[in-house]
Design an enzyme around this catalytic site. Structure first.
Site, PDB file in Angstrom:
ATOM      1  N   SER A   1       0.805  -1.214   0.000  1.00 55.68           N
ATOM      2  CA  SER A   1       0.000   0.000   0.000  1.00 55.68           C
ATOM      3  C   SER A   1       0.844   1.274   0.000  1.00 55.68           C
ATOM      4  CB  SER A   1      -0.933  -0.011   1.220  1.00 55.68           C
ATOM      5  OG  SER A   1      -0.180  -0.142   2.405  1.00 55.68           O
TER       6      SER A   1
ATOM      7  N   GLY B   1       2.778  -8.604   2.809  1.00 54.75           N
ATOM      8  CA  GLY B   1       1.819  -8.745   1.702  1.00 54.75           C
ATOM      9  C   GLY B   1       1.968 -10.055   0.956  1.00 54.75           C
TER      10      GLY B   1
ATOM     11  N   GLU C   1       9.921 -10.381  -4.457  1.00 55.24           N
ATOM     12  CA  GLU C   1      10.551  -9.117  -4.050  1.00 55.24           C
ATOM     13  C   GLU C   1      12.053  -9.305  -3.830  1.00 55.24           C
ATOM     14  OE1 GLU C   1       6.801  -6.949  -1.778  1.00 55.24           O
ATOM     15  OE2 GLU C   1       8.108  -8.253  -0.629  1.00 55.24           O
TER      16      GLU C   1
HETATM   17  C1  5RP Z   1       4.810  -7.337   0.554  1.00 55.99           C
HETATM   18  C2  5RP Z   1       5.728  -6.469   1.310  1.00 55.99           C
HETATM   19  C3  5RP Z   1       5.325  -5.050   1.512  1.00 55.99           C
HETATM   20  O1  5RP Z   1       6.253  -4.240   0.894  1.00 55.99           O
HETATM   21  C4  5RP Z   1       5.235  -4.771   2.975  1.00 55.99           C
HETATM   22  O2  5RP Z   1       4.322  -5.687   3.547  1.00 55.99           O
HETATM   23  C5  5RP Z   1       4.792  -3.337   3.252  1.00 55.99           C
HETATM   24  O3  5RP Z   1       3.476  -3.175   2.806  1.00 55.99           O
HETATM   25  P1  5RP Z   1       2.670  -1.830   3.024  1.00 55.99           P
HETATM   26  O4  5RP Z   1       3.393  -0.766   2.255  1.00 55.99           O
HETATM   27  O5  5RP Z   1       1.297  -2.142   2.491  1.00 55.99           O
HETATM   28  O6  5RP Z   1       2.620  -1.529   4.497  1.00 55.99           O
HETATM   29  O7  5RP Z   1       6.783  -6.853   1.750  1.00 55.99           O
HETATM   30  O8  5RP Z   1       5.261  -8.648   0.529  1.00 55.99           O
END
Ligand code: 5RP
Length: 222
Positions: free
Chosen positions: A27, A96, A102
């Site tokens: 997000s 996420g 990633e």
């Molecule tokens: C997804 C991730 C995201 O970058 C991490 O969870 C941060 O998410 P957000 O910006 O929604 O807080 O690692 O795998």
């Protein structure tokens, strides 16, 4: 002030013409990707490498040209979010569920810029449960071996069934009280058969863009 939006939009300043750009997931980086979409529409020549199906869909909707990892050897810049980051630029990612893609994208990036709000910048990692992507096959065995490293692993659920990653795997959210040595834990986890990848990003990030609720943005360089 939306601190995530502030950080996400600020990071677009690192994007330059002719770059191949790793597009993170979440997000916060959502705001970066929206801005990159605007720049692409205005004629900026960039190509994106998405780190999840969700980001791929967003990039397609915005008309950002994409390339796959298979067709490139290096990425100029990746911008991605994080769940926690410490002053050593060590990260926990994977909240996420996109940690494997990633990490693969980050591993061939000349530069990794992390966008986040100030609540995620912590003295010590471990407050956020560490996501570990594991095979479905024998997952209980893998979970037992991970718990022997000093944590309580919980199988991630979505709508009351196990969450499945873009790669067809499970995720264990591992509750460590505090991660004292991220480098050592990263290696120990990846030595366990059944572990596909874990959410510790060590020696990868070089820049952190931190949005604050007072409207300011801090940029930290390693
Ligand atoms: C997804 C991730 C995201 O970058 C991490 O969870 C941060 O998410 P957000 O910006 O929604 O807080 O690692 O795998």
């Amino acid at each position: 002030m939306d601190a995530k939006k502030l950080a996400g939009e600020k990071a677009v300043e690192f994007v330059k013409n002719d770059m191949i750009i790793g597009l993170g997931t979440g997000s916060t980086v959502y705001w970066t990707i929206l801005k990159i979409g605007e720049l692409a529409k205005q004629g900026l020549n960039i190509k994106g490498v998405p780190t999840s199906k969700q980001t791929e869909q967003l990039a397609n909707e915005l008309g950002i040209p994409l390339v796959t990892l298979s067709s490139i050897h290096q990425i100029d810049l990746t911008i991605d979010g994080a769940d926690e980051a410490n002053p050593e630029f060590e990260l926990i990612k994977g909240g996420g569920g996109a940690l494997l893609r990633e990490k693969m994208v980050a591993s061939i990036s000349k530069r990794l810029v992390i966008v986040m709000d100030e609540t995620k910048y912590v003295a010590k990692l471990g407050g956020f449960p560490l996501p570990v992507e594991i095979t479905q096959f024998g997952w209980e065995m893998t979970s037992r071996q991970i718990s022997a490293l000093g944590c309580e692993p919980l199988l991630r659920q979505k709508d009351s069934i196990p969450y499945i990653t873009d790669n067809g795997n499970y995720i264990l959210d591992c509750h460590f009280d505090e991660i004292k040595d991220a480098h050592k834990l990263n290696q120990a986890l990846n030595m366990i058969p059944g572990v596909v990848e874990n959410g510790l990003f060590v020696n990868m990030a070089d820049t952190m863009v931190i949005g604050k609720k007072d409207g300011n943005v801090d940029i930290l360089y390693k």
